[in-house]
Design a protein around this motif. Structure first.
Motif, PDB file in Angstrom:
ATOM      1  N   VAL A   1      -3.657   4.549   5.995  1.00 15.05           N
ATOM      2  CA  VAL A   1      -3.024   4.958   4.729  1.00 15.05           C
ATOM      3  C   VAL A   1      -4.076   5.193   3.655  1.00 15.05           C
ATOM      4  O   VAL A   1      -4.058   6.204   2.945  1.00 15.05           O
ATOM      5  N   VAL A   2      -5.025   4.250   3.550  1.00 14.09           N
ATOM      6  CA  VAL A   2      -6.100   4.372   2.548  1.00 14.09           C
ATOM      7  C   VAL A   2      -6.972   5.588   2.837  1.00 14.09           C
ATOM      8  O   VAL A   2      -7.269   6.393   1.936  1.00 14.09           O
ATOM      9  N   LEU A   3      -7.376   5.766   4.103  1.00 13.16           N
ATOM     10  CA  LEU A   3      -8.209   6.912   4.475  1.00 13.16           C
ATOM     11  C   LEU A   3      -7.484   8.234   4.256  1.00 13.16           C
ATOM     12  O   LEU A   3      -8.079   9.226   3.809  1.00 13.16           O
ATOM     13  N   GLY A   4      -6.174   8.236   4.558  1.00 15.31           N
ATOM     14  CA  GLY A   4      -5.380   9.448   4.337  1.00 15.31           C
ATOM     15  C   GLY A   4      -5.322   9.830   2.870  1.00 15.31           C
ATOM     16  O   GLY A   4      -5.459  11.012   2.509  1.00 15.31           O
TER      17      GLY A   4
ATOM     18  N   MET B   1      -0.756   0.111 -10.820  1.00 12.39           N
ATOM     19  CA  MET B   1       0.489  -0.528 -11.257  1.00 12.39           C
ATOM     20  C   MET B   1       0.930  -1.625 -10.283  1.00 12.39           C
ATOM     21  O   MET B   1       1.505  -2.639 -10.692  1.00 12.39           O
ATOM     22  N   THR B   2       0.642  -1.435  -9.001  1.00  9.46           N
ATOM     23  CA  THR B   2       0.946  -2.482  -8.021  1.00  9.46           C
ATOM     24  C   THR B   2       0.126  -3.739  -8.314  1.00  9.46           C
ATOM     25  O   THR B   2       0.634  -4.865  -8.238  1.00  9.46           O
TER      26      THR B   2
ATOM     27  N   SER C   1       7.593   1.672 -11.186  1.00  5.34           N
ATOM     28  CA  SER C   1       8.248   1.073 -10.020  1.00  5.34           C
ATOM     29  C   SER C   1       7.319   0.187  -9.198  1.00  5.34           C
ATOM     30  O   SER C   1       7.729  -0.894  -8.744  1.00  5.34           O
ATOM     31  N   PRO C   2       6.037   0.596  -8.959  1.00  8.04           N
ATOM     32  CA  PRO C   2       5.148  -0.285  -8.178  1.00  8.04           C
ATOM     33  C   PRO C   2       4.913  -1.652  -8.806  1.00  8.04           C
ATOM     34  O   PRO C   2       4.559  -2.599  -8.101  1.00  8.04           O
TER      35      PRO C   2
ATOM     36  N   LEU D   1       0.822  -1.210   0.000  1.00  8.72           N
ATOM     37  CA  LEU D   1       0.000   0.000   0.000  1.00  8.72           C
ATOM     38  C   LEU D   1       0.858   1.261   0.000  1.00  8.72           C
ATOM     39  O   LEU D   1       0.599   2.203  -0.745  1.00  8.72           O
ATOM     40  N   CYS D   2       1.886   1.266   0.845  1.00 10.45           N
ATOM     41  CA  CYS D   2       2.782   2.433   0.907  1.00 10.45           C
ATOM     42  C   CYS D   2       3.507   2.622  -0.411  1.00 10.45           C
ATOM     43  O   CYS D   2       3.619   3.741  -0.914  1.00 10.45           O
ATOM     44  N   GLY D   3       4.023   1.526  -0.970  1.00 13.84           N
ATOM     45  CA  GLY D   3       4.737   1.612  -2.243  1.00 13.84           C
ATOM     46  C   GLY D   3       3.857   2.087  -3.372  1.00 13.84           C
ATOM     47  O   GLY D   3       4.295   2.823  -4.253  1.00 13.84           O
ATOM     48  N   GLY D   4       2.586   1.658  -3.361  1.00 19.62           N
ATOM     49  CA  GLY D   4       1.668   2.055  -4.426  1.00 19.62           C
ATOM     50  C   GLY D   4       1.152   3.460  -4.290  1.00 19.62           C
ATOM     51  O   GLY D   4       1.169   4.241  -5.234  1.00 19.62           O
TER      52      GLY D   4
END
Length: 502
Positions: free
Chosen positions: A477-480, A168-169, A431-432, A152-155
Motif C-alpha cells: 500500500v505504501v509503495l503503491g 489526519m490519521t 474522517s481519518p 493505512l488504507c483509511g488514511g
C-alpha cells in the motif's frame, strides 16, 4: 439455523421498533443536504448509552443504510447531490427527471438498492462465519497487523492527498492516546485536566468533527432548494424494457460494490464512480451517458448499497472499520463493552445474526416507506439552512451534555468543531481522525501485548505467517502510494515543460 434465530431477535417488538427508528431517521438524513450518516449517528450515539447493545446497533446500522436510500432522491429529482456517493447519480438521474422519467429513475434505484443490499447480506451470511474457523489463529500480533492495514488504507485512500490523509490519521492516534495509560496508570496528555483522565469522549469528537464543522461550513448558505415535485406510485413503476435495460448494470454494480466493500478504506464515493465509469466503458452507446441513461443510475446505486452491507464484514468480524461511519459503529460496540473481532460471531451470536436479519427487515421497511413518503422528503429539501442547522446544533449540545451531565463535553465539541472547520478549510480530510482515534488504542494495546509475549522481539510480526502477510500488504500500500505520487509529479513536470516550450 443461526439466521433463523437472528430473525427471531430482529423481529422482537423492541428491536424492530429501534430498527424502524434507525431506517426512518437515516432516510430523512439522507435527503437533507450536508446531513450525512456520520452527523446522524454522532447525534444519536448518546442514546445508545441507555440501550441494550442489540437495539442500539440495529438503530445505528439502520441509519447507515437508510441514508443511502434517501440520498438518491435529491440527486435524481433536484440535481442535488446531498452526499458525495450520489454525485454520480446526478449525471443521468436528473436528465431523466427533465425528460419526465424521474419516477422511473427512482423506481429503478429502489429495485437496484434492494437487490444489491440482499446480495450483500447473503455474502455477509456466508463470508463472516468462515472467519470463525481462523478465529483462534488471531493473536495480538495478527490483530495489530490487520488493524495497521486498516489504518493505512483509511488514511491513504481518503479523499484528497494521501499524505494529508495519513497526517489526519496520526492526529486521530494522538487524540486516542489522551487519558490514563491502561498498563501503568500514568496520565498522558491530559494537560492537568481531570476530565481528560478517562480519555476524550468519542461522542464529543464525532459531534465536533462532523456536526459543528458542517454547521460552520454551511452557515452562510441561505438559499432554499427544492421544487414542487409530485410523484405517485404509478410514476415509479418501470416498464419491462426499462427493467431489462437496467438488470445487467445492476448486477455489475452489485459485484463491484461487494468487491470494494471487503476492502478497508474504500469509501462508497470511490465505489459509485468506479461502477459508473465501468458501465460507460463497456456500453455500446457511451454517448447516452450524461443525458439520461438508466444504466448510469442503476449501476452506481447498486454498488453503493452492496458496499454498505458488505462493509459490516471487516468491521464486525475483524474489527477493521471500512470508513468513518463504520469506525463510529465500531466505537459504539466498544462503548457497549463488546470487542469486535473473529470471536464476536460466537460470543455474541444473538447480536451478529440479529443484525444480519435486521438488514433484510430494514430494507423491506425502506422499500415500503419510500413509496408514500417521497413527496414529504422533497418538501423537506425546501427547509432553509438558517432554521435547519441551528436546530441541529442545539440537539448536538443537548446530546453531548446528556452523556456525562457535564459542560466540559460541550466545550470539547466546540474545540473539535473549530479544529475540524480549520482542517476542512485547508483541504484536510477529517474522517481519518476518527479512524485513528478508534483503532489507535487497540493497535497500541495489541502491539505492547505482542512485544511482551515475545520479550521485546520485533521479528514476531514477521515470523508469524498471517501477521507477515498483512505487513506485506501494508508495504505494498505504501509503495503503491509512493509510485502514484511520483508518477503524478513526473506528469506535472512534463506539462510544465510543454507549457514553457510553447
Amino acid at each position: 439455523m443461526d439466521l433463523w434465530s437472528g430473525f427471531g431477535v430482529a423481529l422482537q417488538p423492541h428491536n424492530l421498533m429501534w430498527s424502524f427508528v434507525g431506517v426512518l431517521i437515516g432516510n430523512l438524513i439522507g435527503v437533507l443536504p450536508g446531513m450525512g450518516a456520520l452527523s446522524a449517528i454522532s447525534m444519536l450515539l448518546p442514546i445508545t448509552y441507555s440501550l441494550h447493545p442489540i437495539p442500539a446497533i440495529l438503530m445505528l446500522a439502520g441509519i447507515f443504510y437508510g441514508s443511502q436510500y434517501g440520498g438518491a432522491i435529491g440527486a435524481i429529482l433536484l440535481n442535488l447531490p446531498c452526499h458525495p456517493p450520489h454525485a454520480v447519480t446526478c449525471l443521468d438521474g436528473y436528465p431523466l427527471t427533465r425528460q419526465g422519467k424521474g419516477g422511473t429513475a427512482l423506481g429503478i434505484t429502489m429495485i437496484a438498492s434492494f437487490f444489491a443490499a440482499s446480495f450483500g447480506i447473503v455474502v455477509m451470511i456466508f463470508a463472516s462465519p468462515l472467519l470463525v474457523s481462523v478465529a483462534f489463529k488471531f493473536g495480538p500480533t495478527e490483530i495489530f497487523s490487520i488493524m495497521l492495514l486498516g489504518l493505512l488504507c483509511g488514511g491513504t485512500m481518503s479523499k484528497g492527498s494521501p499524505l494529508k490523509g495519513v497526517a489526519m490519521t496520526i492526529v486521530g492516534l494522538l487524540i486516542g492516546l489522551v487519558g490514563t495509560d491502561v498498563n501503568t496508570g500514568t496520565p498522558r496528555f491530559t494537560m492537568g485536566l481531570l476530565e481528560l483522565s478517562d480519555k476524550v469522549e468519542l461522542v464529543a469528537l464525532a459531534l465536533g468533527l462532523f456536526g459543528v464543522t458542517e454547521f460552520l461550513r454551511s452557515v452562510n448558505r441561505m438559499e432554499i432548494v427544492g421544487s414542487g415535485v409530485k410523484l405517485g406510485f404509478r410514476d415509479m413503476r418501470p416498464s419491462k424494457a426499462e427493467l431489462k435495460q437496467a438488470f445487467f448494470p445492476m448486477v455489475r454494480g452489485t459485484l463491484i460494490g461487494t468487491l470494494f466493500g471487503a476492502m478497508p478504506g474504500t469509501g462508497p464515493t470511490i465505489t459509485t464512480f468506479i461502477a459508473y465509469a465501468f458501465e460507460r466503458k463497456i456500453s455500446k452507446t457511451p454517448e447516452r451517458f450524461g443525458h439520461g441513461a438508466i444504466e448510469g443510475v442503476a449501476s452506481p446505486e447498486a454498488a453503493s448499497h452492496s458496499k454498505t452491507q458488505v462493509d459490516f464484514i471487516p468491521t464486525m468480524s475483524l474489527g477493521i472499520p471500512g470508513d468513518a461511519v463504520m469506525a463510529l459503529i465500531l466505537g459504539a460496540l466498544l462503548i457497549q463493552g463488546i470487542q469486535p473481532g473473529p470471536q464476536l460471531i460466537t460470543e455474541h451470536a444473538d447480536l451478529f445474526w440479529g443484525l444480519i436479519a435486521s438488514f433484510w427487515v430494514g430494507n423491506v421497511l425502506l422499500l415500503v416507506l419510500n413509496i408514500p413518503l417521497i413527496g414529504v422528503w422533497v418538501k423537506l429539501l425546501q427547509v432553509p439552512y438558517r432554521y435547519l442547522f441551528p436546530a441541529a446544533l442545539f440537539f448536538i449540545a443537548v446530546g453531548v451534555y446528556s452523556t456525562n451531565n457535564s459542560l466540559f463535553g460541550v466545550g470539547e465539541v466546540l474545540v473539535f468543531g473549530l479544529v475540524g472547520a480549520l482542517f476542512v478549510a485547508l483541504d484536510f480530510p477529517v474522517s481519518p481522525i476518527l479512524l485513528g482515534y478508534v483503532l489507535g488504542p487497540m493497535i497500541e494495546e495489541n502491539f505492547r501485548r505482542a512485544l511482551l509475549l515475545s520479550r521485546g522481539d520485533m521479528m514476531v510480526f514477521i515470523d508469524r505467517p498471517i501477521s507477515a502477510s498483512f505487513i506485506g500488504i501494508c508495504s505494498l500500500v505504501v509503495l503503491g502510494q509512493l509510485f502514484f505520487a511520483g508518477r503524478a509529479a513526473l506528469r506535472r513536470r512534463q506539462a510544465l515543460r510543454l507549457l514553457a516550450a510553447g
